[in-house]
Scaffold this active site. Structure first.
Site, PDB file in Angstrom:
ATOM      1  N   GLU A 196      -6.453  -2.590   3.395  1.00  0.00           N
ATOM      2  CA  GLU A 196      -5.799  -1.459   3.914  1.00  0.00           C
ATOM      3  C   GLU A 196      -5.019  -1.150   5.017  1.00  0.00           C
ATOM      4  O   GLU A 196      -5.301  -0.964   5.945  1.00  0.00           O
ATOM      5  CB  GLU A 196      -6.923  -0.193   4.234  1.00  0.00           C
ATOM      6  CG  GLU A 196      -7.748  -0.307   3.085  1.00  0.00           C
ATOM      7  CD  GLU A 196      -8.956   1.303   3.189  1.00  0.00           C
ATOM      8  OE1 GLU A 196      -9.220   2.034   4.317  1.00  0.00           O
ATOM      9  OE2 GLU A 196      -9.046   1.498   2.067  1.00  0.00           O
TER      10      GLU A 196
ATOM     11  N   GLU B  16     -11.897  -1.302  -3.905  1.00  0.00           N
ATOM     12  CA  GLU B  16     -12.733  -0.235  -3.585  1.00  0.00           C
ATOM     13  C   GLU B  16     -12.519   1.455  -3.973  1.00  0.00           C
ATOM     14  O   GLU B  16     -11.900   1.744  -4.497  1.00  0.00           O
ATOM     15  CB  GLU B  16     -12.595   0.032  -1.913  1.00  0.00           C
ATOM     16  CG  GLU B  16     -13.084  -1.487  -0.863  1.00  0.00           C
ATOM     17  CD  GLU B  16     -12.942  -0.918   0.883  1.00  0.00           C
ATOM     18  OE1 GLU B  16     -13.141   0.665   0.769  1.00  0.00           O
ATOM     19  OE2 GLU B  16     -12.654  -1.829   0.764  1.00  0.00           O
TER      20      GLU B  16
END
Length: 501
Positions: free
Chosen positions: A159, A277
């Site tokens: 991220e 995820e």
């Protein structure tokens, strides 16, 4: 009442949901309880890969510096990562390797994330970083063999579009990190899989620019990765809990589809697309993760997600997870399929139910999936997602199932608000933070699905069953043709048993 007629037209049910599962930082794999949870998950579900943070975090200890003749030199220590990856492979699961976070001795600033302080800064020396990456890949090949390592995807960072995870969310600096890392890996072996950018939702322009950068700079990229959560902004935050509303689960599927279209329109069409995820909430202290609603909400994602992505990795398999410190209670809203003290949660059974499905897809809608297995038996999953408040949200469904004429054994396993819901029992027990062994045993007993069985008769190669679904129920129903051997028992007469006449 809803009526479903299942035809015999066959398609393949893509079990891409089973490709990978998430974990807390890799250093947790040095704990016995963690491995016990993973063993249970592998026995009942059997994921192929596992992905977690912290490969290069100092608790794993790969990067160290030692002083030799007054000069500091890198020392690569593989003691712990060998134990971790050995444990994974012994349990039949391969690493989906996330490269990160930054070792303290290589960090360019002190910014960290999580209680365990993962450093989010770029390297202070890209040459040392590149040498480290090459040393790691070389070691993995030496220990596990090139054929094994070629099966491991290597994802670069986590991220980077968020300032929490990458200093200043600096896109250009991330692209540089990706380029240096990917090329270092490929220098060791050109066929090792590398990819990224592992962004969270809401920043898909990163994927567009990332793929364009790789194209223009001739940077290797073998897959695209992204994350997906469907919770909205918090409406209440306390020291113990983080409360959020959820968007419709279709939103996640639409995100899968949108990014697939972005990839196909890029200079690299047809690249594999991995959701590394996903979950409902992105918070590890949101109580929704402990509920049957979490399971029924995600059932449609498991059913349809494989239409768009090559894999989607549930975050995470276990509540042994320390991003917000050591868990403070038996049920604390953790991501895990398995709670503290090895108590399975409702979403664990969602995955174990899907694992029982067949390879042939006979029917699918937004709340039903019917499959046939190789032995000819039919297995279907059906669910009743209820996001409104209240108690009575039952519905009836009648299904015509194609199965060989004759006697059929039916087995139904159910999770709902009153079955396989140890969170409810824990609340009734007064929410003990640190339950006794006796309490834990009760939670384990309460975590088992309701099982119902019957023998029915199919006619004209069709079996009709009527199902009543309760609030936030998910059930798997297995229908198996049987050869009844009752007549082989001499003198058999159940009517002579009291109350069975």
């Amino acid at each position: 009442m809803k009526h479903i007629t299942v035809g015999t037209r066959k398609t393949t049910f893509k079990k891409n949901w089973k490709f990978c599962v998430g974990t807390g930082r890799l250093g947790l794999a040095l704990q016995n309880d963690y491995l016990d949870h993973l063993k249970l998950v592998q026995e009942k579900i059997g994921f192929q890969y596992i992905r977690g943070h912290g490969l290069l975090h100092d608790d794993v200890g790969i990067y160290r510096e030692i002083e030799v003749n007054g000069e500091k030199k890198p020392f690569y220590n593989f003691t712990y990562i060998n134990r971790i990856f050995d444990s994974y492979l012994q349990l039949g699961i391969k690493p989906f390797v996330e490269i990160g976070f930054m070792p303290e001795k290589l960090s360019s600033s002190e910014e960290t994330v999580f209680t365990w302080k993962g450093n989010i800064s770029p390297p202070n020396d890209y040459k040392k970083w590149s040498e480290l990456i090459r040393a790691i890949i070389t070691h993995f090949i030496s220990r596990y063999g090139i054929e094994e390592v070629l099966m491991w995807p290597f994802e670069i960072w986590n991220e980077p579009n968020l300032v929490n995870f990458w200093k200043d969310a600096n896109k250009e600096e991330y692209f540089k990190l990706y380029e240096v890392t990917a090329k270092a890996i490929k220098q060791v072996h050109s066929k090792i899989q590398v990819g990224g950018p592992a962004i969270c939702g809401g920043a898909d322009e990163w994927i567009v620019e990332f793929l364009q950068y790789c194209h223009e700079k001739n940077v290797p990229v073998d897959f695209v990765s992204r994350h997906a959560y469907t919770s909205k902004l918090p409406n209440k935050v306390t020291p113990d809990y983080y409360y959020q509303e959820l968007a419709e689960n279709e939103k996640m599927l639409n995100e899968f589809k949108k990014v697939r279209e972005i990839i196909d329109a890029s200079p690299f069409p047809y690249l594999p697309f991995h959701i590394t995820e996903y979950n409902t909430s992105y918070s590890p202290i949101n109580p929704v993760h402990d509920t049957p609603l979490n399971a029924t909400y995600l059932a449609r994602i498991l059913s349809e997600g494989g239409d768009y992505v090559d894999s989607f990795s549930y975050w995470t398999f276990s509540d042994i997870f320390e991003e917000r410190d050591v868990p403070k209670a038996q049920f604390h809203g953790g991501f895990g399929l398995i709670g503290i003290n090895e108590v399975p949660k409702p979403t664990f059974h969602l995955f174990s139910f899907f694992n029982l499905l067949g390879e042939e897809q006979l029917y699918r809608d937004e709340e039903t999936l019917v499959t046939r297995r190789k032995d000819g038996s039919v297995a279907l999953v059906i669910w009743n997602l209820v996001m409104e408040k209240g108690e009575s949200f039952q519905k009836e469904v009648t299904i015509d199932i194609p199965i060989v004429t004759g006697k059929v054994f039916i087995k139904r396993q159910t999770v709902d608000e009153n079955h396989a819901n140890p969170w409810k029992v824990w609340k009734e027990y007064g929410r003990p933070r640190f339950p006794s062994k006796q309490m834990v045993e009760t939670f384990k007993q309460a975590s088992m699905p309701l099982i119902r069985t019957s023998q029915e008769m199919s006619e004209d190669d069709k079996l009709t069953i009527t199902i009543t679904l309760t609030k936030n129920e998910i059930s798997i129903i297995e229908c198996m043709s049987i050869h009844d051997e009752s007549d082989s028992y001499i003198g058999l007469d159940d009517s002579l048993i009291p109350s069975y006449s």
